[in-house]
Every structure is written in structure tokens, then in C-alpha cells.
Enzyme design. Sequence first.
Site, PDB file in Angstrom:
ATOM      1  N   LYS A 192       0.822  -1.215   0.000  1.00  0.00           N
ATOM      2  CA  LYS A 192       0.000   0.000   0.000  1.00  0.00           C
ATOM      3  C   LYS A 192       0.862   1.273   0.000  1.00  0.00           C
ATOM      4  CE  LYS A 192      -3.364   2.830   0.583  1.00  0.00           C
ATOM      5  NZ  LYS A 192      -4.499   3.026  -0.255  1.00  0.00           N
ATOM      6  N   CYS A 248      -4.576  11.068   0.843  1.00  0.00           N
ATOM      7  CA  CYS A 248      -3.793   9.839   0.740  1.00  0.00           C
ATOM      8  C   CYS A 248      -2.339  10.112   0.395  1.00  0.00           C
ATOM      9  CB  CYS A 248      -4.429   8.924  -0.289  1.00  0.00           C
ATOM     10  SG  CYS A 248      -6.093   8.467   0.199  1.00  0.00           S
TER      11      CYS A 248
HETATM   12  C1  UGA Z   1      -5.034   7.422  -4.274  1.00  0.00           C
HETATM   13  C2  UGA Z   1      -4.638   6.162  -5.048  1.00  0.00           C
HETATM   14  O1  UGA Z   1      -4.724   6.410  -6.453  1.00  0.00           O
HETATM   15  C3  UGA Z   1      -5.552   5.006  -4.673  1.00  0.00           C
HETATM   16  O2  UGA Z   1      -5.103   3.818  -5.335  1.00  0.00           O
HETATM   17  C4  UGA Z   1      -5.500   4.791  -3.159  1.00  0.00           C
HETATM   18  O3  UGA Z   1      -6.383   3.774  -2.749  1.00  0.00           O
HETATM   19  C5  UGA Z   1      -5.902   6.074  -2.463  1.00  0.00           C
HETATM   20  O4  UGA Z   1      -5.013   7.136  -2.871  1.00  0.00           O
HETATM   21  C6  UGA Z   1      -5.798   5.841  -0.984  1.00  0.00           C
HETATM   22  O5  UGA Z   1      -4.694   5.636  -0.484  1.00  0.00           O
HETATM   23  O6  UGA Z   1      -6.840   5.748  -0.319  1.00  0.00           O
HETATM   24  P1  UGA Z   1      -6.950   9.283  -4.534  1.00  0.00           P
HETATM   25  O7  UGA Z   1      -6.102  10.085  -3.583  1.00  0.00           O
HETATM   26  O8  UGA Z   1      -8.387   9.129  -4.244  1.00  0.00           O
HETATM   27  O9  UGA Z   1      -6.346   7.783  -4.682  1.00  0.00           O
HETATM   28  O10 UGA Z   1      -6.866   9.946  -5.979  1.00  0.00           O
HETATM   29  P2  UGA Z   1      -5.861   9.855  -7.223  1.00  0.00           P
HETATM   30  O11 UGA Z   1      -6.666   9.625  -8.436  1.00  0.00           O
HETATM   31  O12 UGA Z   1      -4.740   8.945  -6.969  1.00  0.00           O
HETATM   32  O13 UGA Z   1      -5.311  11.348  -7.296  1.00  0.00           O
HETATM   33  C7  UGA Z   1      -4.487  11.905  -6.272  1.00  0.00           C
HETATM   34  C8  UGA Z   1      -3.985  13.268  -6.668  1.00  0.00           C
HETATM   35  O14 UGA Z   1      -3.050  13.165  -7.738  1.00  0.00           O
HETATM   36  C9  UGA Z   1      -5.077  14.231  -7.171  1.00  0.00           C
HETATM   37  O15 UGA Z   1      -4.859  15.511  -6.625  1.00  0.00           O
HETATM   38  C10 UGA Z   1      -4.889  14.245  -8.674  1.00  0.00           C
HETATM   39  O16 UGA Z   1      -5.298  15.447  -9.262  1.00  0.00           O
HETATM   40  C11 UGA Z   1      -3.383  14.071  -8.783  1.00  0.00           C
HETATM   41  N1  UGA Z   1      -2.943  13.490 -10.077  1.00  0.00           N
HETATM   42  C12 UGA Z   1      -3.287  12.228 -10.409  1.00  0.00           C
HETATM   43  C13 UGA Z   1      -2.151  14.242 -10.928  1.00  0.00           C
HETATM   44  O17 UGA Z   1      -1.799  15.407 -10.631  1.00  0.00           O
HETATM   45  N2  UGA Z   1      -1.728  13.686 -12.108  1.00  0.00           N
HETATM   46  C14 UGA Z   1      -2.068  12.419 -12.473  1.00  0.00           C
HETATM   47  O18 UGA Z   1      -1.636  11.977 -13.571  1.00  0.00           O
HETATM   48  C15 UGA Z   1      -2.866  11.673 -11.610  1.00  0.00           C
END
Ligand code: UGA
Length: 417
Positions: A192, A248
Site C-alpha cells: 500500500k 492519501c
Molecule cells: C489514491 C490512489 O490512487 C488510490 O489507489 C489509493 O487507494 C488512495 O489514494 C488511498 O490511499 O486511499 P486518490 O487520492 O483518491 O487515490 O486519488 P488519485 O486519483 O490517486 O489522485 C491523487 C492526486 O493526484 C489528485 O490531486 C490528482 O489530481 C493528482 N494526479 C493524479 C495528478 O496530478 N496527475 C495524475 O496523472 C494523476
Amino acid sequence: MVTGACFANLGNEVICVDNDLRKVELLKKGKSPIYEPGLTEMVQANIREKRLFFSDSIALMVRRAEVIFVCVGTPPKDNGEADLTAVESVSREIARHMTTYRLVVDKSTVPVQTGEWVHRTIAANRRKNVSFDVASNPEFLREGSAVQDFLSPDRLVIGVESKRAEKILKELYRPLKAPILVTDIKSAELIKHASNSFLAAKISFINLVSRVCEAVGADVQKVAEGMGLDRRIDPKFLNAGIGFGGFCFPKDLSAFIRIGEKLGIEFGLLRKVLEINETQKAAFIEKIRKHLWNLKGKHIVILGLSFKPDTDDMRFAPSIDIINSLLKEGVHLRLYDPQAMPIAKKMFPKTTFARNPYEAAKGADALAILTEWPEFLEIDLARIKKILRHPIIFDGRNLYDRDKMKKMGFQYYGVGR
Ligand code: UGA
């Protein structure tokens, strides 16, 4: 909530327990305390089918449930370490009420070796001879697509210490038909933290590349596309922007760094990942300054406040730091978000909020996009152009087609393009 509702939807009887009575009462009525697509409908359907129940009583839950998922919060302490007091207290409570075998599965994001502590805590507090197992089953759900992620996961990870626990968990997840990786508990716990840190590193990496692109006049989206076509790299999580937020990545990175420190392993790599994430926000403000000159007294519209689309969650959202910096510089802001405004209004009580993007844009000197909500793709840009005092857009999420925007007459500044 998502795990509970989805397990109920698979046909299990589920009791969700929380010590926050307000949440329990809301949920009993089928109302969700958070915005998550598809969740309310699923909760309501499973309450109707009498498979999903809500309670504040651990005793009642332990009496009825053979498998107990611990999903409590593990918030960051001041030093970045995860605060595990809630994990300990529910473990103790569960142990006290156990009268027969129970499988206690940790789903909260916890530092490696927490499973051992949970085992010790239960062993020390249970009634004599009541058998139990501890397991680790980290969740990989993303906010905004959590229900979908639960129902079609890339993989399931179960860390177990007995065949009995393995069998129960495999049985529970069988309907999902997803690959299941069985490991020891410590490896599962590490998967994780390592996964979240790796994904965050990917984002900071591309954000750094975006700065090179800006400096030399290259296009980060093309660079990411070219990298992503290599199957070893994959295109996902290579979207440059204003940095990652949410409850997260920032907290899990800090917690993983602390785990390393305690073990005498220096995680300079992850410190850099966090540092790049911070300076990415500052670089965005600099870009605004570069094109608007003095910020004091300017009117700027902010579209998108949540840390990502399809959620009302603003915890550690990049928008918070950006808004605070702009306010500090004396900028007049008007804010809009499709879901997060009730939460944002509490954070920024003196700032103006708009009911829609058009109301927000009226007479403003520039517009900035901080979250890539799909509804922003549907905006009537010609109308926005007429409403804005100056047709300047700072797109922190590279939502729009750059050439099209320029053709429409916008001064359009994305990230790394
Ligand atoms: C993240 C992980 O992706 C999940 O697999 C995990 O279960 C979760 O944390 C957790 O630990 O509970 P989450 O925080 O909900 O999920 O959202 P993400 O889609 O991962 O995005 C996180 C951040 O990264 C957002 O601010 C998003 O805008 C940013 N991001 C994401 C980027 O700036 N660029 C990208 O290419 C992808």
C-alpha cells in the site's frame, strides 16, 4: 462506506460501525455524508434489501460479524507519522467482545508492522481461548471512482498469517473475479505505502518535466504520451498539473518517509517528491504573476476546488495553498466548484462564491482552472470570453485544447505546454 456498501451489494450481510453518531443516523436514512458517484444509490438499495446496517455499537457488530474490516482513520501527526490510536482502540474493543473465532482485517492505511501490534493487542485483551486471525487487505480505491474501483479492481492484496484467513478472504472476494495476491501481512502493508508513493513519484516526475517543457517550448502532453507508449512506463498518472492532493498521497508519503527514518533508511527520493509537489503550486502562481504583472487588486476566477474531480473532498487540495497565496497578495477571488463549495465556504468564509462558471467569470481579469471537472469541458467558452474582462486562462490541469483556445482568441496558459 464504499467497502461496506459494495460487500453488501455482493450479497453479504454488512454492519458499518462508526463512533460518529451523526454519520450513523444519516446513513440509516440512506443519506451519504460524502459525495461519491454511485454510492448513495448503492447504500439505499442495500438498506432496502436488508443487507446493509449502520450502528455505533462495536459490541453488536462483533457478536454478528465473522469478518471485521478495520477502516478507521490514520491521520498524520505533526512529524508526519501515522497516528494509530484509533487502530489500537478498536482492536482492543473488538477483542473484548469476541466470544468465538473472528478474522480482523486491517483496511486502514498503516505502517508496516501494524498487523503485529494489532495481533498483540487482541491477544492481550481477548477472553481466554477465543481464537482469531489478523489480516491485511489494503485498499486501492480512488475517490471519485471508488465504487467502480471496488467492483473491478486491478488486483486484490491479502496479507495473512493462516490458511483459514486466506480461505475466508478469497471466498469473500471471489465474485469480483480479480487477481488475488496472497502475501504475508508485512508485505501487504508495504504494498500500500509503496504503491501510493510510487504513483506520487510518477506525478512529481512529470511535473518536473513540465517545467523543462515550459522553459524550452516543448509540450509535456506529447512527452508523456511518448513515454507512456512504452508499456513498462504506462500513460496513467503522467498528467502534469498543479500537483497532487487529497488525504492519501501527501500523508502516505510522509508516513513512509517516517517508517524509513525509524529503520535507518533515508528516503531522500520521497522528500524530493513532496518538495516538487509544493513548488509546483508556487510555479503556477509565478505563471499568473508573469502574465498579469501586479497581482494586488486583480480579479481572478477559480474554477475547481476539490483535490480531484467527482469528489467534494478538499483535504490537502492544491487549491487551498493557491487560493491562500493569491488572497495574501491582495487578489479578489471568485470561486466555483460543482460539489466542494459547502466545504470551501467554511474554509474561506470571506471569499466570494459563484453559482456557476459564468457568474464567476463576470468582469474578471483572468480565469484559473484548478480541478479538471468534466463539466468544465462543457462550458460555453465563447460566452466566457465575452464575460471576462481579459480573455486570459491559466489551466492548471491542461483541460482544454491549446490550439483551439488560441484560435478562439484566449491567452491560454496550461502546464508544460
Ligand atoms: C489514491 C490512489 O490512487 C488510490 O489507489 C489509493 O487507494 C488512495 O489514494 C488511498 O490511499 O486511499 P486518490 O487520492 O483518491 O487515490 O486519488 P488519485 O486519483 O490517486 O489522485 C491523487 C492526486 O493526484 C489528485 O490531486 C490528482 O489530481 C493528482 N494526479 C493524479 C495528478 O496530478 N496527475 C495524475 O496523472 C494523476
